[in-house]
Design a protein around this motif. Structure first.
Motif, short mmCIF file in Angstrom:
data_model
loop_
_atom_site.label_atom_id
_atom_site.label_comp_id
_atom_site.label_asym_id
_atom_site.label_seq_id
_atom_site.Cartn_x
_atom_site.Cartn_y
_atom_site.Cartn_z
N HIS A 284 0.75 2.90 1.75
CA HIS A 284 1.81 1.92 1.52
C HIS A 284 1.96 0.95 2.67
O HIS A 284 2.32 -0.22 2.47
CB HIS A 284 3.12 2.64 1.24
CG HIS A 284 3.11 3.38 -0.06
ND1 HIS A 284 4.01 4.36 -0.38
CD2 HIS A 284 2.27 3.29 -1.13
CE1 HIS A 284 3.75 4.84 -1.58
NE2 HIS A 284 2.69 4.20 -2.06
N TYR A 312 8.90 -2.47 -3.57
CA TYR A 312 10.17 -1.90 -3.09
C TYR A 312 10.99 -1.31 -4.24
O TYR A 312 11.71 -0.33 -4.06
CB TYR A 312 10.97 -2.97 -2.35
CG TYR A 312 10.46 -3.22 -0.96
CD1 TYR A 312 10.52 -2.21 0.00
CD2 TYR A 312 9.91 -4.44 -0.59
CE1 TYR A 312 10.05 -2.43 1.30
CE2 TYR A 312 9.44 -4.67 0.69
CZ TYR A 312 9.51 -3.65 1.63
OH TYR A 312 9.04 -3.86 2.90
N LYS A 315 9.95 2.14 -4.85
CA LYS A 315 10.44 3.03 -3.81
C LYS A 315 11.97 3.17 -3.84
O LYS A 315 12.57 3.79 -2.97
CB LYS A 315 10.01 2.49 -2.43
CG LYS A 315 8.51 2.56 -2.19
CD LYS A 315 8.09 1.79 -0.94
CE LYS A 315 8.50 2.52 0.33
NZ LYS A 315 7.66 3.71 0.57
#
Length: 462
Positions: A284, A312, A315
């Motif tokens: 990542h 993002y 995540k």
């Protein structure tokens, strides 16, 4: 003849430009004027070309070639009547001049009379031995008519005359692809490569055809031959990388994309693909580095901003995702994908008003997907904006007239406002289209489910 930067051929051009600065008229022969005009037209310097034509005709008023340049300018400026009138005069003077026919065809083409343009160009073929350009022009006119079979024939004639005419080769493959004739394209390219085994463009195009047919092994082999033919061919490395990605060979794909970065200025596409490969490999940190480089290299590439925002989002770091999508919107506020992501992220953050604004903007930009109408309407319901929600769904139903999901929402809203006739109408429509979606009423309008009238309609229509 084109003037070069470092030989004496550019002396007439230098002399001409000096003359323009000093206003002192100098003499040029007609061929020198032709070369000067041709140079300016190739450079797109129309005003200078027009000056050269005027001065040329002042000195050589009977020159047919100079007057043909005047016709070319008329056609360029859409002065088709003037062009046609002058062509008629020139035809009476020199009926066997193929350039007269070419300019006549240009006029027909500008008037969208492509069949007539083709007819005139075919007449010109009989007047010249220099047929390659004419074949190309005829091929383009057939493309304008969407006659890809005939276009293909004429572009093939171009390539037979000049095996290095890569624009003709690209046009041939374009025709094959439009006609979904991938196998035929492969056969044609293989025959061509038998005669021209080191043509990297043909190998590259062959690889793309195999790729389209999902024959990745042969596609890779074709790209390998393209690279053997020219080891600086950036396009072959890029296409090879894309195939390797499809095969989930991400490290090999990165290697190919990285080669392109060393051969030429970094492209945002290569940087983006490397970032995606690293993300697939679970690295990542490097993925993020390459996504950052992508948007830095080309802030207008929407795929770069979308990739970093989705990175993002996956995540669950919605604040950072929102930060990047806001940056993207500041650069291009008319991008539908940006606004959809903006809405989804704001919704996850429970910023409902901002999410609703995003969906509204998405609709204003012409994205009329069902999910956009539903998402915006549901947010308006949550925000207590019943009238706005009704207006939203009434618009949506114009695009999706038999959609049960919209009908149930309208039913719930109208029952909620005690407009029972309208509520009954939409509830019955919803049950008629798809009774299984009735759970929408329970989820969005729990109080409505308990209404005696609603229960009665359900009992009657189920």
């Amino acid at each position: 003849m084109e003037f070069s930067q470092d030989d004496n051929n550019n002396l007439p051009l230098t002399k001409f430009e000096s003359m323009l600065k000093t206003n002192h008229v100098l003499f040029f022969d007609s061929e020198e004027f032709e070369n000067i005009i041709h140079h300016y037209l190739n450079q797109g310097k129309i005003a200078l070309a027009k000056k050269a034509i005027k001065l040329g005709l002042d000195q050589h008023p009977t020159s047919i070639n100079l007057r043909l340049f005047k016709v070319e300018i008329y056609v360029f400026e859409d002065k088709l009547i003037e062009a046609d009138t002058l062509l008629s005069e020139l035809y009476s003077l020199d009926p066997n001049n193929e350039e007269i026919y070419i300019q006549k065809a240009n006029i027909f083409s500008k008037q969208d009379n492509h069949s007539q343009a083709i007819s005139v160009l075919k007449q010109a073929l009989e007047l010249t031995d220099d047929v390659v350009d004419l074949y190309s022009l005829i091929g383009m006119e057939y493309l304008f008519l969407d006659n890809f079979e005939e276009a293909k024939v004429y572009f093939m004639k171009c390539l037979e005359c000049d095996i290095e005419d890569y624009s003709a080769l690209y046009n041939i493959i374009y025709c094959f692809e439009f006609l979904n004739q991938h196998e035929d394209a492969i056969s044609y390219l293989n025959v061509f490569l038998d005669k021209n085994p080191y043509c990297e463009v043909a190998w590259h195009q062959l690889g793309k055809q195999y790729d389209l047919l999902k024959d990745y092994k042969k596609a890779l082999a074709a790209y390998d031959f393209a690279i053997i033919s020219d080891d600086t061919f950036v396009g072959a490395y890029l296409e090879r990388g894309k195939v390797l990605e499809k095969l989930k060979r991400y490290k090999d794909a990165i290697e190919n994309y990285s080669i392109t970065l060393s051969l030429d200025d970094p492209t945002s596409f290569a940087l983006l693909r490397i970032g995606n490969c690293y993300e697939q490999l679970g690295n990542h940190e490097l993925a993020l580095q390459y996504y950052d480089r992508t948007v830095h290299e080309d802030p207008l590439l929407d795929k770069g901003w979308i990739a970093i925002t989705k990175f993002y989002k996956k995540k669950n770091d919605y604040l950072k995702a929102l930060h990047y999508i806001n940056k993207a919107i500041n650069i291009d506020s008319e991008n539908v994908m940006y606004w959809k992501l903006y809405s989804q992220i704001n919704q996850r953050l429970n910023f409902l008003e901002e999410a609703e604004r995003g969906y509204k903007k998405t609709l204003e930009l012409g994205n009329y997907e069902l999910n956009t109408w539903l998402s915006r309407g549901d947010l308006l319901i949550k925000l207590g904006e019943s009238d706005a929600a009704i207006y939203n769904f009434e618009q949506a139903i114009e695009f999706y007239p038999d959609n049960a999901e919209i009908e149930y929402r309208l039913a719930g809203l109208y029952f909620q406002l005690n407009e029972n006739d309208k509520g009954s109408f939409h509830l019955k429509n919803g049950l008629k289209h798809n009774h299984e979606y009735y759970f929408i009423i329970d989820e969005l309008f729990p109080k409505v489910s308990n209404k005696r009238l609603v229960k009665k309609i359900l009992k009657t229509n189920l």
